[in-house]
Design an enzyme around this catalytic site. Sequence first.
Site, PDB file in Angstrom:
ATOM      1  CG  ASP A  67      33.973  24.750  12.470  1.00 45.45           C
ATOM      2  OD1 ASP A  67      35.041  25.163  11.986  1.00 45.45           O
ATOM      3  OD2 ASP A  67      33.112  24.171  11.783  1.00 45.45           O
ATOM      4  CG  ASN A 136      25.161  16.905   7.920  1.00 36.26           C
ATOM      5  OD1 ASN A 136      25.722  17.954   7.597  1.00 36.26           O
ATOM      6  ND2 ASN A 136      25.409  16.283   9.055  1.00 36.26           N
ATOM      7  CG  HIS A 138      27.846  20.415   8.871  1.00 35.83           C
ATOM      8  ND1 HIS A 138      28.322  19.129   8.990  1.00 35.83           N
ATOM      9  CD2 HIS A 138      28.867  21.125   8.332  1.00 35.83           C
ATOM     10  CE1 HIS A 138      29.568  19.074   8.552  1.00 35.83           C
ATOM     11  NE2 HIS A 138      29.918  20.266   8.135  1.00 35.83           N
ATOM     12  CD  GLU A 143      27.084  17.641  12.321  1.00 33.16           C
ATOM     13  OE1 GLU A 143      26.575  17.870  11.206  1.00 33.16           O
ATOM     14  OE2 GLU A 143      28.088  16.930  12.460  1.00 33.16           O
TER      15      GLU A 143
HETATM   16  C1  GLP Z   1      33.622  20.739   8.044  1.00 26.33           C
HETATM   17  C2  GLP Z   1      33.605  22.139   8.636  1.00 26.33           C
HETATM   18  C3  GLP Z   1      32.634  23.016   7.920  1.00 26.33           C
HETATM   19  C4  GLP Z   1      32.800  22.871   6.423  1.00 26.33           C
HETATM   20  C5  GLP Z   1      32.447  21.486   6.019  1.00 26.33           C
HETATM   21  C6  GLP Z   1      32.595  21.213   4.524  1.00 26.33           C
HETATM   22  O1  GLP Z   1      32.817  19.841   8.696  1.00 26.33           O
HETATM   23  N1  GLP Z   1      33.298  22.163  10.012  1.00 26.33           N
HETATM   24  O2  GLP Z   1      32.812  24.345   8.330  1.00 26.33           O
HETATM   25  O3  GLP Z   1      31.943  23.765   5.762  1.00 26.33           O
HETATM   26  O4  GLP Z   1      33.321  20.624   6.693  1.00 26.33           O
HETATM   27  O5  GLP Z   1      33.891  20.824   4.256  1.00 26.33           O
HETATM   28  P1  GLP Z   1      34.474  20.374   2.871  1.00 26.33           P
HETATM   29  O6  GLP Z   1      34.751  21.620   2.137  1.00 26.33           O
HETATM   30  O7  GLP Z   1      35.729  19.636   3.222  1.00 26.33           O
HETATM   31  O8  GLP Z   1      33.464  19.523   2.218  1.00 26.33           O
END
Ligand code: GLP
Length: 257
Positions: A67, A136, A138, A143
């Site tokens: 992403d 959440n 995702h 989302e």
């Molecule tokens: C972001 C990314 C995701 C990732 C998520 C968790 O929103 N788009 O791909 O899995 O955060 O991130 P973190 O490891 O910082 O909690």
Amino acid sequence: MNIVRCDSAEQAVRHAAELLRAQVARSPKSVMGWATGGTMARLYQELVTLQQQDPLDWSGVRSFHLDEYIGLAADHPQSYRHFLRHQLMAPLGLQEAHAHWLRGDAPDLEQAGRAYESALAQAGGIDLQLLGIGHNGHIGFNEPGARLDTRTRVVRLSPRTLAANQRFFAPGEVQPQWAITLGIQTILESQQIVLLALGEDKARAVAAMAEEPPSELCPASALQAHPATTLVLDAAAAALLTCKNTERSALPAQLPP
Ligand code: GLP
């Protein structure tokens, strides 16, 4: 789903790093799908440490990523392209020539999404997709509410995701509200998936993903239908799972009599 529960975050990170290294050792031209975020920063740091101890040739690996924010240039410090180039690719020696990028600053984002999907198809699909999970539920930036049949596309980020990721942006810096992400369907087409989750703040999302009936309200629960997904969890992230097995693996091909 295979669920690997580790006592500590350090052990979980090490376990995930070893799964990635095993894939590349087995198949040096693997198509890897990389993720970003705070959890992945720890994992990539571990890969760099292991690389110093026991070098592995990453130069044949073909890279895709999950992403990207809309509107950030590739060299913006918060763009995921910048993150991956600096924290993963350069230190491990992954080749830019073998990397495919979601261009969140492309003038025509729909076309960029389609081009990305066709590059992926041409590469033969993803061999190993790495994932984190949002609070959440995702995956990527799919989302809650994202449909199972989604492919690479532009999405609006939820208030919860914006709040969670605000920490990466300096005060006053503009935080993008939109992103481009691989879809759930695209992710599910990966041969193998490794999802790493750490910390008690992920425990609720992990339990919904692994043990509640699949629902669009928790996009990660779609992974229940995937035949080769491994969840690597530390004890805190696994705390709300009711299945307390240390590992739940596929049955062996031949059961003992
Ligand atoms: C972001 C990314 C995701 C990732 C998520 C968790 O929103 N788009 O791909 O899995 O955060 O991130 P973190 O490891 O910082 O909690």
